[in-house]
Design a protein around this motif. Structure first.
Motif, PDB file in Angstrom:
ATOM      1  N   PRO A 145       0.646  -4.272  -6.078  1.00 34.97           N
ATOM      2  CA  PRO A 145       1.330  -5.241  -5.223  1.00 34.97           C
ATOM      3  C   PRO A 145       0.985  -6.679  -5.626  1.00 34.97           C
ATOM      4  CG  PRO A 145      -0.498  -4.253  -4.031  1.00 34.97           C
ATOM      5  CD  PRO A 145      -0.394  -3.531  -5.353  1.00 34.97           C
ATOM      6  N   SER A 166      -3.082   1.178   1.518  1.00 36.24           N
ATOM      7  CA  SER A 166      -2.287   2.362   1.841  1.00 36.24           C
ATOM      8  C   SER A 166      -1.214   2.611   0.782  1.00 36.24           C
ATOM      9  CB  SER A 166      -1.654   2.211   3.224  1.00 36.24           C
ATOM     10  OG  SER A 166      -0.796   1.102   3.214  1.00 36.24           O
ATOM     11  N   SER A 167      -0.881   1.586  -0.005  1.00 36.41           N
ATOM     12  CA  SER A 167       0.136   1.795  -1.046  1.00 36.41           C
ATOM     13  C   SER A 167      -0.489   2.256  -2.359  1.00 36.41           C
ATOM     14  CB  SER A 167       0.938   0.505  -1.279  1.00 36.41           C
ATOM     15  OG  SER A 167       0.136  -0.449  -1.933  1.00 36.41           O
ATOM     16  N   ASN A 186      -1.717   4.643  -5.023  1.00 41.24           N
ATOM     17  CA  ASN A 186      -1.393   6.043  -5.328  1.00 41.24           C
ATOM     18  C   ASN A 186      -2.294   6.539  -6.456  1.00 41.24           C
ATOM     19  OD1 ASN A 186      -0.370   8.485  -6.000  1.00 41.24           O
ATOM     20  ND2 ASN A 186       1.741   7.784  -6.328  1.00 41.24           N
ATOM     21  N   SER A 221      -3.391  -3.791   1.121  1.00 40.50           N
ATOM     22  CA  SER A 221      -2.349  -2.888   0.607  1.00 40.50           C
ATOM     23  C   SER A 221      -2.925  -1.561   0.160  1.00 40.50           C
ATOM     24  CB  SER A 221      -1.602  -3.572  -0.538  1.00 40.50           C
ATOM     25  OG  SER A 221      -2.507  -3.986  -1.524  1.00 40.50           O
TER      26      SER A 221
END
Lengths: 191, 267
Positions: A191, A67-68, A70, A65
């Motif tokens: 996540p 890419s998620s 931030n 995850s």
């Protein structure tokens, strides 16, 4: 660890390599945070094989995850701690209700006997979650809290040093502590 | 007694020795205030105490093996990262280089050729990754391109093959960019532009491996920008991180571990 410095070994330069999919950055993150993740899981689940599973799950989630992630919301170490807390909660909810109750009791912070390993892991994890938060408070809140935390100045001393009214210093302390508390209770969108 | 007001509760949580006997007495008898106090105290503890990482329990090698297998990672990262890492706490803050590996390094003239081991200066208690022993590329392989003009004398302009945004690290605010330019004759140069020169000592430009285990010095940058020759044969994929460090004039050729800006090259 120096005051206010949560992860001296973790350099934000590594974070961009990590996000870019560099496997060596994942290995570096594991080297840096694997023991913390494992200890948090072990102390919460009280079972070595479950803790191994959670540790494995955390780094698999972290990688899949990425890419998620931030960086505007949290630093990578804080994000990993958030994922760890979620993975531990998932492992707990996978057990039966009775076991979950027992864990909730055993896992109650500050209850009963002290466990140095758990204590260390929880404080380290909290520290990673709060890393950078003093800077995010803005001024004069950041300076007020640094003087209080790291130089042990009373609110009267801070008021004189920064030439701010005592009531202003007090209310900044209250709002800042409340903010830090809410950061610990938020999940950092992990996540 | 009514509940403690939030200002008072904050001061109690923040200061162990805050003289408020009445307030502390109330905490002992009021579960609601005690719960608020404990939550605030947790934040204070996280900021103020220094946990001992020695209490942590590292996972066994089978855990990394499982991650490696599940994610289908490459063989380059097959070994358990925790098994291969030396105990950083036992290393001096700056590992002196063996004498024989020392070669002339682009440095400002400062007399004396033998390296002197210097005491760590306000270094973090843990050694940074690049301070751990590891294969060093001879820093001498990097030659400082003093005259940036040589690049531009070629008939055709060099073309950018990779670039990086440079972001500040703790305590610094400079930003900037770096670009690798390839001249028609195949030589490559790294062009660094910063918003300002923030070094307390002087700025040195490095290319660093993704795991920070190896690094190549490209040279000294005495102003906010500079152009540096990239060693021929150096694979930028192996050293994609551009780093500008703040170096003291202490004669130690290693990275000071104080970085001003950093960024990763992408093509």
């Amino acid at each position: 660890m120096l005051p206010g410095q949560a992860a001296p070994g973790w350099d934000d330069g590594m974070t961009s390599s990590f996000v870019a999919g560099d496997e060596k950055a994942l290995a570096a993150a594991y080297r840096e945070f694997g023991p913390l993740v494992h200890t948090l899981a072990l102390r919460s689940l009280q079972d070595r094989s479950s803790a191994d599973d959670v540790t494995q799950e955390v780094f698999i989630r972290v990688w899949r995850s990425r890419s998620s992630f931030n960086p505007a919301v949290a630093r990578l170490p804080a994000w990993i701690v958030g994922i760890t807390r979620n993975a531990i909660a998932d492992a707990q909810s996978a057990s039966t209700r009775e076991i979950r109750k027992a864990i909730a009791v055993a896992g109650d912070r500050g209850a009963g006997e002290t466990d140095p390993g758990r204590e260390t892991a929880e404080v380290l994890a909290d520290r990673l979650l709060l890393d950078g938060e003093l800077e995010r408070l803005g001024e004069p809140q950041g300076s007020i809290m640094k003087l209080a935390f790291f130089e042990d100045l009373t609110h009267e001393q801070i008021s004189r040093k920064l030439e701010l009214p005592l009531g202003t210093v007090k209310s900044h302390i209250r709002r800042s502590l409340t903010h830090l508390r809410s950061r610990l209770e938020a999940d950092h969108a992990a996540p | 007694m009514p509940h403690l007001d939030p200002d008072r509760l904050s001061l109690l949580a923040l200061y162990d020795n805050w003289a408020d006997d009445e307030g502390r007495e109330h905490l002992r008898s009021c579960a609601e205030c005690q719960a608020d106090f404990a939550a605030l105290r947790r934040a204070v503890d996280a900021m103020k105490t220094t946990p001992d990482a020695a209490d942590l329990e590292a996972p066994g090698p089978h855990v990394w093996a499982g991650i490696h297998r599940d994610l289908g990672l490459s063989r380059a990262v097959q070994n358990d990262p925790l098994a291969t890492a030396p105990d950083a706490a036992q290393l001096p803050a700056r590992t002196p280089l063996p004498e024989r590996t020392l070669r002339p390094v682009p440095r400002p003239p400062q007399g004396g050729s033998a390296p002197v081991q210097v005491p760590a200066r306000d270094a973090p208690r843990r050694a940074a990754w690049w301070q751990r022993p590891g294969p060093w590329l001879a820093a001498a392989a990097a030659t400082l391109l003093v005259a940036a003009g040589t690049v531009w004398t070629l008939s055709r302009g060099p073309e950018p093959v990779a670039q990086a945004d440079l972001a500040p690290l703790a305590q610094y605010s400079a930003t900037g960019s770096a670009a690798v330019l390839r001249a028609p004759d195949g030589t490559r140069s790294l062009q660094v532009k910063l918003s300002k020169d923030e070094a307390r000592g002087y700025q040195e430009v490095w290319l660093i491996a993704p795991d920070l285990s190896r690094l190549v010095s490209l040279g000294v940058m005495n102003s906010a920008s500079g152009t540096f020759e990239v060693p021929a044969g150096l694979d930028l994929a192996d050293f994609p991180i551009v780093d500008v460090s703040d170096e003291p004039l202490d004669g130690n050729p290693g990275h000071s571990s104080v970085s001003i800006v950093r960024g990763t090259l992408t093509s």
